[in-house]
Motif scaffolding. Structure first.
Motif, PDB file in Angstrom:
ATOM      1  N   PRO A  96      -0.176  -5.750  -9.889  1.00 59.83           N
ATOM      2  CA  PRO A  96      -1.559  -5.270  -9.738  1.00 59.83           C
ATOM      3  C   PRO A  96      -2.510  -6.414  -9.413  1.00 59.83           C
ATOM      4  O   PRO A  96      -2.339  -7.539  -9.891  1.00 59.83           O
ATOM      5  N   ILE A  97      -3.495  -6.141  -8.579  1.00 60.65           N
ATOM      6  CA  ILE A  97      -4.575  -7.099  -8.291  1.00 60.65           C
ATOM      7  C   ILE A  97      -5.878  -6.407  -8.681  1.00 60.65           C
ATOM      8  O   ILE A  97      -6.506  -5.718  -7.864  1.00 60.65           O
ATOM      9  N   PRO A  98      -6.308  -6.553  -9.949  1.00 63.85           N
ATOM     10  CA  PRO A  98      -7.481  -5.810 -10.428  1.00 63.85           C
ATOM     11  C   PRO A  98      -8.756  -6.120  -9.662  1.00 63.85           C
ATOM     12  O   PRO A  98      -9.621  -5.249  -9.503  1.00 63.85           O
ATOM     13  N   GLU A  99      -8.921  -7.383  -9.178  1.00 59.52           N
ATOM     14  CA  GLU A  99     -10.147  -7.739  -8.477  1.00 59.52           C
ATOM     15  C   GLU A  99     -10.384  -6.885  -7.236  1.00 59.52           C
ATOM     16  O   GLU A  99     -11.531  -6.651  -6.848  1.00 59.52           O
ATOM     17  N   LEU A 100      -9.297  -6.456  -6.611  1.00 58.09           N
ATOM     18  CA  LEU A 100      -9.404  -5.670  -5.382  1.00 58.09           C
ATOM     19  C   LEU A 100      -9.018  -4.213  -5.584  1.00 58.09           C
ATOM     20  O   LEU A 100      -9.146  -3.421  -4.655  1.00 58.09           O
ATOM     21  N   THR A 128      -2.472  -2.913  -5.193  1.00 55.43           N
ATOM     22  CA  THR A 128      -1.116  -3.134  -5.675  1.00 55.43           C
ATOM     23  C   THR A 128      -0.375  -3.959  -4.640  1.00 55.43           C
ATOM     24  O   THR A 128      -0.304  -3.578  -3.464  1.00 55.43           O
ATOM     25  N   ARG A 129       0.140  -5.087  -5.066  1.00 52.77           N
ATOM     26  CA  ARG A 129       0.911  -5.967  -4.173  1.00 52.77           C
ATOM     27  C   ARG A 129       2.393  -5.614  -4.314  1.00 52.77           C
ATOM     28  O   ARG A 129       2.947  -5.625  -5.412  1.00 52.77           O
ATOM     29  N   ILE A 130       3.023  -5.283  -3.212  1.00 50.79           N
ATOM     30  CA  ILE A 130       4.440  -4.932  -3.195  1.00 50.79           C
ATOM     31  C   ILE A 130       5.204  -6.036  -2.477  1.00 50.79           C
ATOM     32  O   ILE A 130       4.941  -6.311  -1.303  1.00 50.79           O
ATOM     33  N   GLU A 131       6.125  -6.671  -3.178  1.00 47.42           N
ATOM     34  CA  GLU A 131       6.965  -7.715  -2.591  1.00 47.42           C
ATOM     35  C   GLU A 131       8.405  -7.223  -2.533  1.00 47.42           C
ATOM     36  O   GLU A 131       8.936  -6.704  -3.512  1.00 47.42           O
ATOM     37  N   ILE A 132       9.041  -7.403  -1.376  1.00 50.44           N
ATOM     38  CA  ILE A 132      10.434  -6.996  -1.180  1.00 50.44           C
ATOM     39  C   ILE A 132      11.194  -8.211  -0.654  1.00 50.44           C
ATOM     40  O   ILE A 132      11.330  -8.405   0.569  1.00 50.44           O
ATOM     41  N   LYS A 187      -1.881   6.326  -8.489  1.00 54.74           N
ATOM     42  CA  LYS A 187      -0.680   6.404  -9.316  1.00 54.74           C
ATOM     43  C   LYS A 187       0.171   5.152  -9.153  1.00 54.74           C
ATOM     44  O   LYS A 187       0.755   4.652 -10.123  1.00 54.74           O
ATOM     45  N   LEU A 188       0.251   4.649  -7.920  1.00 51.79           N
ATOM     46  CA  LEU A 188       1.014   3.429  -7.675  1.00 51.79           C
ATOM     47  C   LEU A 188       0.414   2.254  -8.436  1.00 51.79           C
ATOM     48  O   LEU A 188       1.141   1.433  -9.017  1.00 51.79           O
ATOM     49  N   PHE A 189      -0.908   2.154  -8.468  1.00 51.78           N
ATOM     50  CA  PHE A 189      -1.572   1.080  -9.206  1.00 51.78           C
ATOM     51  C   PHE A 189      -1.280   1.202 -10.704  1.00 51.78           C
ATOM     52  O   PHE A 189      -1.055   0.191 -11.387  1.00 51.78           O
ATOM     53  N   ASP A 190      -1.282   2.425 -11.211  1.00 54.46           N
ATOM     54  CA  ASP A 190      -0.963   2.636 -12.631  1.00 54.46           C
ATOM     55  C   ASP A 190       0.472   2.232 -12.940  1.00 54.46           C
ATOM     56  O   ASP A 190       0.747   1.631 -13.985  1.00 54.46           O
ATOM     57  N   VAL A 191       1.391   2.545 -12.036  1.00 54.26           N
ATOM     58  CA  VAL A 191       2.790   2.138 -12.226  1.00 54.26           C
ATOM     59  C   VAL A 191       2.894   0.616 -12.238  1.00 54.26           C
ATOM     60  O   VAL A 191       3.632   0.034 -13.041  1.00 54.26           O
ATOM     61  N   ALA A 192       2.154  -0.053 -11.338  1.00 59.21           N
ATOM     62  CA  ALA A 192       2.204  -1.516 -11.272  1.00 59.21           C
ATOM     63  C   ALA A 192       1.651  -2.155 -12.538  1.00 59.21           C
ATOM     64  O   ALA A 192       2.093  -3.246 -12.937  1.00 59.21           O
TER      65      ALA A 192
END
Length: 618
Positions: free
Chosen positions: A343-347, A350-354, A414-419
Motif C-alpha cells: 500500500p502507498i497511503p500518500e497516494l 496499491t503497488r503490485i510487484e511481480i 478492495k485491492l487496497f484493503d487486501v494490500a
C-alpha cells in the motif's frame, strides 16, 4: 375490307399496348450480394491506405529481429549484472530510508520554487547503436495535422468525425441505391451482415488491423462502437420494414414467418442486447452484466445469422477466423504468477510487484490483471482491469513488472484493503503475497520507437505517472547502453497534494543517478494544485535531489515544451541531424487536450529546428 381494317387496327393497338408495357416495366433489381462485396472491397482499400501510411515506420522497426516479438508476450529472462533496488516502502507508507553518509554530496539545497538549469554537455559521445528514426506524417505536415486534430467534442477530433460521416454516407448509398425499401427491404439486411468482420475485428484485443498500423485496440475501439451502432440501426429497420410489408398482406406477419425469419429475429435480438448493455451508464454500473451478455450474444448472433441467410456464411467464417486467433493469442499471453502488494497511503495506491516477470513489454504498454483472492469479493476475482506498466523491461533491479493501482472504484478499493493486510518480514517492509492472472501486454507506442527521438517531454496527471515512469526509465536505461538518440528528457507531473511526491523520490533519485555521465539529461518538475497552509508540511521538501523541482500551481506547458525544444536544438553539435521531439501525455482527458493544443501552437521555427514534434496520447 372493313374486316381487314379492323384487324389491322386491333394489331396496331395490341403492339402499342405491348410497347407501352415494355417501356413502363420496372428495371431489374440490383443484385445485392456482389454489390455489397464491392463496397467491402472499397473499405478494405481505405484500410490499406492507412496501412501504407504506417509502413515506413513498421519496416524501420521490424528490420531488427529483437522487435518482432517485443511487446507481445510476458516472460522471464536471466539478466547480467545488477543495480541497487529502489528503496522500499516502510510500514507507514513512507519510501524514505536513512541517508548515507555522503547523501549531502548528491543533493542540493534548493527552494521548492526554484528551477534547475540543465545544459547538454557537448563532450559526451554519440550513441554507439542508435535506433532508426522515421518521422510520422503528423510531424511532416504539422499544419494539416493541426486542422485534422481539432476537437469537435471530447474524444472526437475532426478526422474521426470525417471518417464517421464518410462511412455513414457509404452505408446509406449501399442501402438506398436503386431500391424501394417499402417493397424490397432485404437490402437493409445485407448491410449489417457485410459489416460483421469490422465489428468483431475491432473488438479483439489482438487487433490485426491495429498491429499493421501500430495502434492498440483501445485506440480503435471507437470504430467498433460506431460501426456496431450503424449495424443495429440497419437490422432493426430491416425487420420493421418486413413486418410492415407483411402486415398489409393476407394472413399478416404470422403467415410469412418461416424458420429462417425466426433466426433473423434471434439475430436482431442479439444485436439489440449488445447495444443496450454496452451503453456507458449500464456498462459502468453493471459491468458483469455487460460482460456476460456481450460474450453470449456475440456468439449466438453468428449462429443465428448463418441460419437466417446463406449470404452471411463467408462473413461469419472471416469473423470466426480472426476472433478465434485473438482467443488463442490471449490464452498464450495469459500467465498466473505470484505478486507482492504494497500500500502507498500518500497516494491511495496499491503497488503490485511481480519479480518473476521481467521482460516482454515496451514502455507505455498496459496489462489486464485479475486478482485471485477471496478478499476481492464474491465476483471480484472474475474482473479483469487494465493498468499501465510502471517499470521497464529487462531492467536489472529485481523488481520485474510493476503496477501502481489508484483507488478509483469498488474493485481498486478492495485491492487496497487486501494490500493493507500485510505480512511483515524481516527485510523489505510490509508486503502481501498473492496470486494474480496477467493478460497482455497491449497498447503502447506502436511502430514509433521512443528512443529514436532527440528530445522527449512526458506529461502526467495523477496516476498517469505510471506511463511516464516506464517511458523515462526506458530512455534512461537505453541511453546508458548507448542505444538511444534522446538527449533531453523533461518529466512534468501534476498532482493535487505535494505529499504524493514522497513515495516517488527514491525512484526519481535512482533515474537521475543513472543519467549522470551519460548521453541523456533528465529534469523532473512536479506541480501541486492544493494550497498548503502549514510551513511544516513543506519542510520535508527543503532538500530535493538535484534535477527535481516542486512548484505550486499548474504547469506552464507551453513554456516547458519550448524549453525542451530549445535544449534539444542546442545539442545539434553532437550529431549532424536531430530526430525530433516526442511529447507523451497520460492523465485526465482535459490534460490530454491541453497538451495537444500546446503541441499544435508551437511556432514553426522551433518545430523545424528539431525536425518536428510528435504527440503521443496514452
Amino acid at each position: 375490307m372493313p374486316s381487314a381494317t379492323a384487324s389491322a387496327s386491333a394489331a396496331h393497338a395490341s403492339s402499342t399496348s405491348t410497347a407501352s408495357k415494355t417501356t413502363t416495366a420496372a428495371p431489374p433489381e440490383l443484385d445485392a450480394e456482389p454489390f455489397f462485396r464491392e463496397i467491402d472491397i472499397i473499405l478494405i482499400g481505405v484500410a490499406g491506405f492507412f496501412i501504407l501510411l504506417a509502413l515506413p515506420r513498421a519496416i524501420a522497426r521490424f528490420k531488427h529481429l529483437s522487435e518482432w516479438f517485443a511487446g507481445c508476450f510476458f516472460r522471464s529472462v536471466q539478466l547480467e549484472g545488477s543495480s541497487r533496488r529502489p528503496r522500499r516502502a516502510r510500514s507507514n507508507g513512507s519510501s524514505f530510508q536513512e541517508k548515507p553518509a555522503d547523501a549531502n554530496a548528491e543533493e542540493q539545497s534548493i527552494s521548492v520554487y526554484s528551477n534547475v538549469d540543465l545544459t547538454f554537455s557537448p563532450d559526451l559521445e554519440s550513441p554507439k547503436n542508435p535506433p532508426p528514426y522515421i518521422p510520422a506524417w503528423t510531424s511532416i505536415f504539422p499544419t494539416v495535422n493541426g486542422i485534422l486534430e481539432t476537437k469537435i467534442r471530447p474524444g472526437y477530433s475532426l478526422w474521426k468525425v470525417l471518417l464517421m460521416v464518410g462511412y455513414m454516407v457509404a452505408m446509406m448509398y449501399a442501402a438506398l441505391f436503386e431500391v424501394n425499401l417499402f417493397t424490397s427491404p432485404a437490402r437493409l439486411g445485407f448491410l449489417p451482415v457485410s459489416q460483421l468482420p469490422i465489428i468483431y475485428i475491432m473488438a479483439t484485443k489482438n487487433n490485426v488491423f491495429g498491429a499493421l498500423i501500430g495502434q492498440g485496440y483501445e485506440k480503435l475501439n471507437w470504430i467498433h462502437r460506431y460501426v456496431g451502432r450503424v449495424a443495429v440501426l440497419a437490422i432493426n429497420l430491416h425487420a420493421l420494414a418486413y413486418f410492415a410489408k407483411w402486415a398489409n398482406e393476407p394472413g399478416g406477419v404470422a403467415a410469412h414467418m418461416e424458420t429462417n425469419h425466426v433466426w433473423g429475429c434471434v439475430a436482431m435480438g442479439c444485436m439489440d442486447i449488445l447495444w443496450l448493455f454496452s451503453i456507458s451508464a449500464v456498462r459502468q454500473m453493471y459491468y458483469h452484466l455487460f460482460f456476460v451478455t456481450h460474450s453470449i450474444a456475440a456468439v449466438v448472433l453468428l449462429i443465428a445469422v448463418c441460419y437466417h441467410e446463406d449470404f452471411a456464411i463467408p462473413y461469419v467464417a472471416i469473423v470466426a477466423a480472426f476472433y478465434g486467433l485473438d482467443r488463442v493469442l490471449r490464452l498464450v499471453q495469459t500467465r498466473i504468477v505470484n505478486a507482492e502488494l504494497r500500500p502507498i497511503p500518500e497516494l491511495g495506491m496499491t503497488r503490485i510487484e511481480i519479480p518473476s516477470v521481467n521482460a516482454g513489454w515496451r514502455a507505455g504498454q498496459h496489462v489486464r490483471i485479475r486478482v485471485l483472492s477471496s478478499g476481492m469479493g464474491l465476483l471480484g476475482w472474475m474482473e479483469s482491469h487494465p493498468f499501465t506498466i510502471a517499470s521497464v523491461s529487462k531492467h536489472p533491479n529485481e523488481e520485474g513488472l510493476v503496477l501502481m493501482v489508484k483507488k478509483a472504484g469498488d474493485w481498486t478499493a478492495k485491492l487496497f484493503d487486501v494490500a493493507q493486510r500485510t505480512e511483515y518480514r524481516e527485510v523489505g517492509g510490509p508486503t502481501r503475497n498473492i496470486k494474480v492472472m496477467l493478460n497482455g501486454p497491449y497498447g503502447g507506442p506502436g511502430h514509433a520507437i521512443v528512443t529514436s527521438f532527440s528530445g522527449a517531454m512526458l506529461v502526467a496527471g495523477g496516476s498517469g505517472i505510471t506511463y511516464a515512469l516506464s517511458t523515462v526509465q526506458e530512455l534512461v536505461s537505453k541511453g546508458a547502453e548507448g542505444a538511444s538518440r534522446t538527449r533531453v528528457v523533461e518529466l512534468v507531473w501534476c498532482i493535487t497534494d505535494p505529499s504524493a511526491l514522497v513515495p516517488f523520490l527514491p525512484i526519481f533519485s535512482t533515474m537521475l543517478d543513472e543519467t549522470r555521465g551519460t548521453y541523456t539529461s533528465l529534469h523532473i518538475s512536479v506541480h501541486y494544485t492544493r494550497a498548503i497552509v502549514s510551513d511544516e508540511a513543506m519542510k520535508m521538501f527543503e532538500r530535493l535531489p538535484l534535477g527535481v523541482t516542486l512548484t505550486p500551481g499548474r504547469p506552464r506547458l507551453q513554456k516547458a515544451l519550448e524549453g525542451v525544444v530549445d535544449r534539444t536544438a542546442a545539442s545539434r553539435g553532437v550529431e549532424d541531424r536531430l530526430t525530433g521531439v516526442v511529447v507523451g501525455v497520460c492523465g485526465p482527458m482535459a490534460l490530454g487536450e491541453q497538451v495537444g493544443q500546446v503541441v499544435r501552437r508551437l511556432d514553426s521555427e522551433r518545430r523545424s529546428a528539431v525536425n518536428g514534434v510528435e504527440l503521443h496520447e496514452e
